[in-house]
Design a protein around this motif. Structure first.
Motif, PDB file in Angstrom:
ATOM      1  N   LEU A   1       2.300 -10.218  -3.284  1.00 21.15           N
ATOM      2  CA  LEU A   1       3.249 -10.791  -4.238  1.00 21.15           C
ATOM      3  C   LEU A   1       2.706 -12.076  -4.853  1.00 21.15           C
ATOM      4  O   LEU A   1       2.892 -12.346  -6.053  1.00 21.15           O
ATOM      5  CB  LEU A   1       4.590 -11.055  -3.562  1.00 21.15           C
ATOM      6  CG  LEU A   1       5.423  -9.814  -3.195  1.00 21.15           C
ATOM      7  CD1 LEU A   1       6.680 -10.207  -2.445  1.00 21.15           C
ATOM      8  CD2 LEU A   1       5.782  -9.029  -4.451  1.00 21.15           C
ATOM      9  N   THR A   2       2.022 -12.876  -4.040  1.00 23.65           N
ATOM     10  CA  THR A   2       1.424 -14.103  -4.562  1.00 23.65           C
ATOM     11  C   THR A   2       0.373 -13.784  -5.624  1.00 23.65           C
ATOM     12  O   THR A   2       0.322 -14.397  -6.703  1.00 23.65           O
ATOM     13  CB  THR A   2       0.784 -14.907  -3.424  1.00 23.65           C
ATOM     14  OG1 THR A   2       1.788 -15.204  -2.437  1.00 23.65           O
ATOM     15  CG2 THR A   2       0.182 -16.203  -3.940  1.00 23.65           C
ATOM     16  N   PHE A   3      -0.483 -12.786  -5.298  1.00 24.64           N
ATOM     17  CA  PHE A   3      -1.507 -12.393  -6.274  1.00 24.64           C
ATOM     18  C   PHE A   3      -0.870 -11.818  -7.541  1.00 24.64           C
ATOM     19  O   PHE A   3      -1.287 -12.143  -8.668  1.00 24.64           O
ATOM     20  CB  PHE A   3      -2.442 -11.355  -5.627  1.00 24.64           C
ATOM     21  CG  PHE A   3      -3.586 -10.962  -6.507  1.00 24.64           C
ATOM     22  CD1 PHE A   3      -4.753 -11.686  -6.498  1.00 24.64           C
ATOM     23  CD2 PHE A   3      -3.488  -9.861  -7.349  1.00 24.64           C
ATOM     24  CE1 PHE A   3      -5.818 -11.319  -7.319  1.00 24.64           C
ATOM     25  CE2 PHE A   3      -4.546  -9.497  -8.160  1.00 24.64           C
ATOM     26  CZ  PHE A   3      -5.717 -10.239  -8.149  1.00 24.64           C
TER      27      PHE A   3
ATOM     28  N   GLY B   1       2.183 -12.379  -8.720  1.00 21.52           N
ATOM     29  CA  GLY B   1       2.842 -13.440  -9.483  1.00 21.52           C
ATOM     30  C   GLY B   1       1.858 -14.261 -10.271  1.00 21.52           C
ATOM     31  O   GLY B   1       2.087 -14.609 -11.438  1.00 21.52           O
ATOM     32  N   SER B   2       0.711 -14.584  -9.641  1.00 26.59           N
ATOM     33  CA  SER B   2      -0.322 -15.336 -10.360  1.00 26.59           C
ATOM     34  C   SER B   2      -0.821 -14.557 -11.558  1.00 26.59           C
ATOM     35  O   SER B   2      -0.992 -15.108 -12.664  1.00 26.59           O
ATOM     36  CB  SER B   2      -1.480 -15.663  -9.414  1.00 26.59           C
ATOM     37  OG  SER B   2      -1.028 -16.401  -8.289  1.00 26.59           O
TER      38      SER B   2
ATOM     39  N   LEU C   1       3.468 -10.647   1.294  1.00 24.29           N
ATOM     40  CA  LEU C   1       3.493 -11.980   0.699  1.00 24.29           C
ATOM     41  C   LEU C   1       2.187 -12.271  -0.038  1.00 24.29           C
ATOM     42  O   LEU C   1       2.199 -12.845  -1.134  1.00 24.29           O
ATOM     43  CB  LEU C   1       3.717 -13.013   1.809  1.00 24.29           C
ATOM     44  CG  LEU C   1       3.820 -14.481   1.346  1.00 24.29           C
ATOM     45  CD1 LEU C   1       4.999 -14.662   0.404  1.00 24.29           C
ATOM     46  CD2 LEU C   1       3.970 -15.411   2.549  1.00 24.29           C
ATOM     47  N   GLN C   2       1.072 -11.817   0.530  1.00 23.08           N
ATOM     48  CA  GLN C   2      -0.211 -12.031  -0.146  1.00 23.08           C
ATOM     49  C   GLN C   2      -0.269 -11.268  -1.478  1.00 23.08           C
ATOM     50  O   GLN C   2      -0.723 -11.805  -2.502  1.00 23.08           O
ATOM     51  CB  GLN C   2      -1.349 -11.574   0.769  1.00 23.08           C
ATOM     52  CG  GLN C   2      -1.488 -12.408   2.040  1.00 23.08           C
ATOM     53  CD  GLN C   2      -2.615 -11.916   2.913  1.00 23.08           C
ATOM     54  OE1 GLN C   2      -3.639 -11.465   2.411  1.00 23.08           O
ATOM     55  NE2 GLN C   2      -2.431 -12.016   4.228  1.00 23.08           N
TER      56      GLN C   2
ATOM     57  N   SER D   1       3.415 -10.201   6.045  1.00 24.46           N
ATOM     58  CA  SER D   1       2.318 -11.104   5.675  1.00 24.46           C
ATOM     59  C   SER D   1       1.498 -10.522   4.522  1.00 24.46           C
ATOM     60  O   SER D   1       1.163 -11.215   3.559  1.00 24.46           O
ATOM     61  CB  SER D   1       1.413 -11.333   6.896  1.00 24.46           C
ATOM     62  OG  SER D   1       0.317 -12.141   6.538  1.00 24.46           O
TER      63      SER D   1
END
Length: 481
Positions: free
Chosen positions: A140-142, A144-145, A137-138, A134
């Motif tokens: 990686l999301t940050f 990627g953004s 994923l957070q 979890s």
């Protein structure tokens, strides 16, 4: 056999090494080229920015803003606000740094933000790298953004720098063209399809005397003068529509070489100038003719010289014809020559001389070589009273030495043309009611003996006799001799 096989093996190994070295060389060359282009682009990009937007400043500001974002997030967490998003300030930091300082500082701020998120906000708190799927994923999301923001900003910055460089190059090119346009010695005028004048250079304004136009009507009179110049001929007459230079260019014709034409222009500062016109149409991107450019070259002096040369040739031919019809020389010791014939030929010669040499008065004198007595033969430009006074003055002082110094006389006997001040040559200038500035004196010599003189002056006007006029006068006296 073994040595031969070993030699073959060594040769193959050597060829493989050479191929490998060539590949490495090509790779190194490409890598160096890429690095050089990257450095050039980065340097060029940096030079277009103010100092506070230098990438090094961006790294420092990114560090400070990440620290500020961390403080804001901690405060939100401690106060237990209902809307607490710790990653939002950090993402805002990445966006701000990317917009102002580029991709490098933005990625640096993003990496710092990942460390802050991992340590403070993703369980287990207070440790790095101990997160689960979890948390990964957070992060990686940050990340990627942040990467997407940095790349988009980088593309935007590249486009901005290229546009800025292109704009500066366009301004530089425009300044170069403007400098060339203004420094041309020929007048350049740009017209639109309606015949309106769009641009003129300094030479055109000088040639047409536009500075003498009254300020209140300058725009209107300037338009009328330059439009008429593009519609008239060498006589100043208005041409038919199809023959006008501007109309011809607006139909696609180029005026160059033999197609160039002359125009006579009366300028506002009271000058008459002859201008040679050449030009070409200006087309748009679609190929339609939108404008026309005319180049005006001042050929007034050239055309005047050509006209004088033509007149001189005709005058010399006329003189030759007169001398053929009257073959006797102007000699005192020839009883066969009557004074009337002598004066008739002399009068014709001085009239022809005046037509080819710029002058007000021309006189011809006969010189008796033995006693150096002088007497008048012919003259032009005098009033009857002035001519009578001239004859009386020569009868009262017939000796050549009474009028010329010995030094000047020796030059004339050597067949040299002299240019004297009017007061130093009292042959005829003393009878004139004004001061004669310069007199051109050409000797008539036969077998190294002075038998006559031709005197030319331009009255009180300030005139400098050119080499062409001196040679022409000397040629005339040679024909007379």
């Amino acid at each position: 056999m073994r040595k031969r096989n070993r030699l073959i093996v060594n040769t193959n190994d050597w060829e493989k090494q050479m191929l490998s070295m060539q590949r490495q060389g090509r790779f190194q060359k490409r890598f160096r080229t890429y690095v050089r282009r990257l450095v050039d682009w980065h340097t060029n990009a940096v030079t277009q920015l103010p100092r506070w937007r230098h990438p090094l400043v961006g790294y420092l500001v990114g560090l400070l803003l990440v620290a500020l974002g961390l403080v804001v997030g901690v405060v939100e967490t401690q106060l237990l606000l209902p809307f607490s998003f710790p990653g939002v300030p950090l993402l805002f930091v990445v966006v701000l740094v990317a917009l102002l300082w580029g991709v490098g500082p933005a990625i640096f701020a993003m990496l710092l933000s990942l460390l802050v998120l991992d340590y403070w906000y993703i369980p287990p708190f207070g440790t790095l790298g101990a997160y689960g799927w979890s948390g990964m994923l957070q992060l990686l999301t940050f990340a990627g953004s942040g990467i997407i923001i940095a790349l988009l900003t980088n593309q935007r910055e590249i486009a901005r720098v290229r546009a800025l460089v292109a704009e500066r190059e366009a301004v530089l090119r425009a300044n170069q063209l403007e400098a060339m346009f203004e420094s041309m010695s020929d007048g350049v005028v740009v017209y639109n399809k309606q015949g309106q004048v769009l641009h003129t250079n300094a030479a055109a304004r000088h040639i047409f005397g536009l500075g003498a136009l009254p300020p209140q009507d300058e725009a209107y009179l300037r338009q009328e003068l330059l439009l008429q110049a593009a519609q008239r001929d060498e006589q100043g007459q208005l041409l038919p529509e199809k023959r006008r230079p501007l109309a011809r260019m607006l139909t696609g014709e180029f005026l160059m070489g033999t197609r160039a034409s002359d125009v006579l222009v009366q300028t506002p500062d009271a000058r008459q100038v002859v201008l040679n016109m050449s030009g070409a149409p200006i087309r748009s991107e679609a190929g339609a003719i939108e404008r026309a450019v005319l180049i005006y070259r001042d050929v007034t002096e050239r055309r005047r010289l050509e006209q004088r040369t033509s007149e001189a040739l005709r005058a010399l031919l006329a003189m030759a014809e007169v001398l053929i019809q009257f073959p006797e020389r102007l000699r005192w010791d020839e009883a066969t020559t009557s004074p009337s014939d002598e004066e008739r030929v002399g009068q014709r010669m001085v009239e022809l001389t005046r037509s080819v040499v710029e002058s007000v008065h021309v006189v011809m004198l006969a010189v008796e070589p033995e006693e150096e007595l002088v007497r008048p033969i012919a003259s032009v430009g005098f009033t009857p009273q002035e001519e009578q006074q001239w004859h009386e003055r020569l009868m009262a002082a017939p000796l050549l030495a009474d009028h010329l110094e010995s030094g000047l006389l020796s030059h004339l006997k050597d067949d040299e043309v002299l240019i004297l001040e009017g007061m130093t040559l009292p042959f005829h200038t003393a009878v004139l009611p004004y001061y004669v500035r310069m007199v051109l004196v050409a000797p008539i010599c036969v077998e190294k003996r002075l038998i006559g003189l031709v005197c030319v002056d331009d009255g009180s006007r300030e005139h400098t006799y050119t080499r062409h006029e001196i040679t022409l006068t000397h040629t005339i006296t040679g024909l007379v001799a």
